[in-house]
Design an enzyme around this catalytic site. Structure first.
Site, short mmCIF file in Angstrom:
data_model
loop_
_atom_site.label_atom_id
_atom_site.label_comp_id
_atom_site.label_asym_id
_atom_site.label_seq_id
_atom_site.Cartn_x
_atom_site.Cartn_y
_atom_site.Cartn_z
N ASP A 76 -6.54 26.62 20.27
CA ASP A 76 -6.45 25.28 19.68
C ASP A 76 -5.38 25.26 18.60
OD1 ASP A 76 -8.26 27.02 18.23
OD2 ASP A 76 -8.84 25.31 17.00
N GLU A 142 -10.81 27.65 16.43
CA GLU A 142 -10.54 28.39 15.18
C GLU A 142 -10.11 27.46 14.06
OE1 GLU A 142 -8.16 30.63 12.18
OE2 GLU A 142 -7.54 28.99 13.49
#
Length: 410
Positions: A76, A142
């Site tokens: 991400d 994350e």
């Protein structure tokens, strides 16, 4: 490294950038699907673990027995912001003069590409030798805490090992052995409303909050004066300050000592403030969200207790707390990364501690010695015109190939 591997690294990094995985919302189905297909086409069996809808994680392992080495990278990325401020479209993955541009190029799709290539190139050798187990985990979320990503995989027992490497952007000539902890609190002041023309009839919550904020800063400054950094990290703190200075501080006229203080003490940043409802009213409610980062050797709960006991005019609510964490420089995985940079690149590397958080904390909390080493620079993550250099991709690929080979005594 042969030209074929170099070209494949560039192509793979560019392709990963072209698959948007912006967080929020953090949907990673497409990019995890691409990674799964890429690995499957090379003969690997990929396990998908999804703890939150549309935020899957891909795990592949080869070999058996101990030792177990984990390779991890998140897929991400943060939002691109104002796309008109980019020289090239943020999801183009455009290659220009030795650089690959795009959101996530440095943080950390370049690192994920390196890990995928290293894993695919060394897997057969590790499996045939029976030297141990290598795990590759491409994970989600994350950028907003990693809870349905690495944290969940660790709690579920999926990620267990003897050492781990996370390819977050460290730059090819340095590596991270630890990170500061998190201490985020909310200060809430309550007063009594009145007409703004007669403030003596009320109790101004904003003034209560401002005075308490000043007091909070004094309390943290006093707390910082008594901090004792673990002796094995004193040099690492200095390395960290020098790295931040070179990356972002020199151009702003800051000093290395400024960064040394930030890395080695509890930082203090009032990030959000709310209060009042109308200019001609005495406010009866005001609140502030305070972000503090805590160095190794300090328990963030001690910071909370210091504020709670010293602030009398506000209520304190804990928003989020995480412990600072580090891997001792004496650990074998640290020594191998250090040796790899030195021997492969011919540079004396410097271990550092970062001020932000990575998924490495979840691995360290579970007792897994963890090093962060990957392509990209401190000052490029989350920035406009983010890029990763091809040289950095190649360097980190070569170093990690050395480290993994040595780890399994191949």
């Amino acid at each position: 490294m042969c030209a074929e591997v170099r070209d494949s690294l560039v192509e793979l990094t560019s392709k990963l950038i072209q698959l948007p995985s912006v967080n929020p919302p953090g949907f990673t189905v497409n990019i995890i699907g691409f990674i799964k297909d890429w690995l499957t086409s090379r003969g690997f069996s990929v396990e998908i673990r999804e703890y939150v809808k549309d935020k899957p994680n891909a795990i592949v392992r080869i070999g058996k027995g101990k030792p177990v080495l984990i390779l991890n990278g998140h897929v991400d990325v943060v939002p691109p912001g104002d796309e008109t401020r980019w020289s090239y479209p943020p999801f183009s993955g455009k290659v220009v003069e030795g650089k690959i541009f795009g959101r996530g190029s440095s943080d950390m799709k370049g690192g994920v590409a390196v890990l995928m290539m290293v894993f695919s190139k060394l897997a057969e050798k590790i499996e045939k030798s029976g030297a141990g187990t290598l795990i590759l985990a491409a994970t989600s979320d994350e950028e907003t805490g990693g809870h349905p990503g690495v944290e969940a995989l660790v709690k579920d027992g999926i990620l267990r090992g003897d050492a781990a490497i996370i390819a977050e952007p460290s730059g090819s000539f340095r590596y991270y052995v630890g990170e500061k902890g998190l201490c985020q609190v909310k200060l809430v002041a309550r007063g009594r409303p009145a007409h703004g023309s007669l403030p003596i009839l009320g109790d101004n919550a904003i003034m209560r909050l401002v005075n308490s904020l000043i007091k909070a800063r004094e309390l943290v400054d006093d707390f910082n004066s008594r901090i004792k950094i673990p002796s094995e990290l004193v040099g690492v703190i200095r390395n960290s300050a020098e790295a931040y200075y070179e990356a972002v501080g020199k151009s702003l006229g800051l000093r290395i000592e400024d960064f040394e203080r930030v890395v080695g003490t509890v930082s203090f940043n009032p990030g959000v403030i709310r209060g009042g409802s109308k200019i001609n009213m005495v406010p009866d409610h005001a609140e502030l969200e305070l972000d503090m980062r805590v160095p190794p050797g300090v328990n963030p709960n001690d910071v909370v207790n210091t504020l709670r006991s010293g602030l009398k005019d506000v209520d304190l609510e804990v928003l989020d707390v995480s412990q600072p964490n580090y891997t001792p420089p004496s650990e074998r995985i640290v020594s191998l990364v250090h040796e790899g940079i030195s021997r492969v690149l011919g540079r004396e590397p410097k271990p550092i501690i970062v001020t932000g958080a990575t998924d490495g904390r979840y691995l360290r909390y579970s007792g897994i010695p963890t090093v962060v080493y990957g392509p990209g620079e401190l000052g490029l993550a989350h920035a406009y015109d983010e890029y990763v250099t091809i040289e950095d991709l190649v360097n980190t690929y070569n170093v990690l190939s050395y480290v993994i080979t040595k780890f399994f005594n191949l």
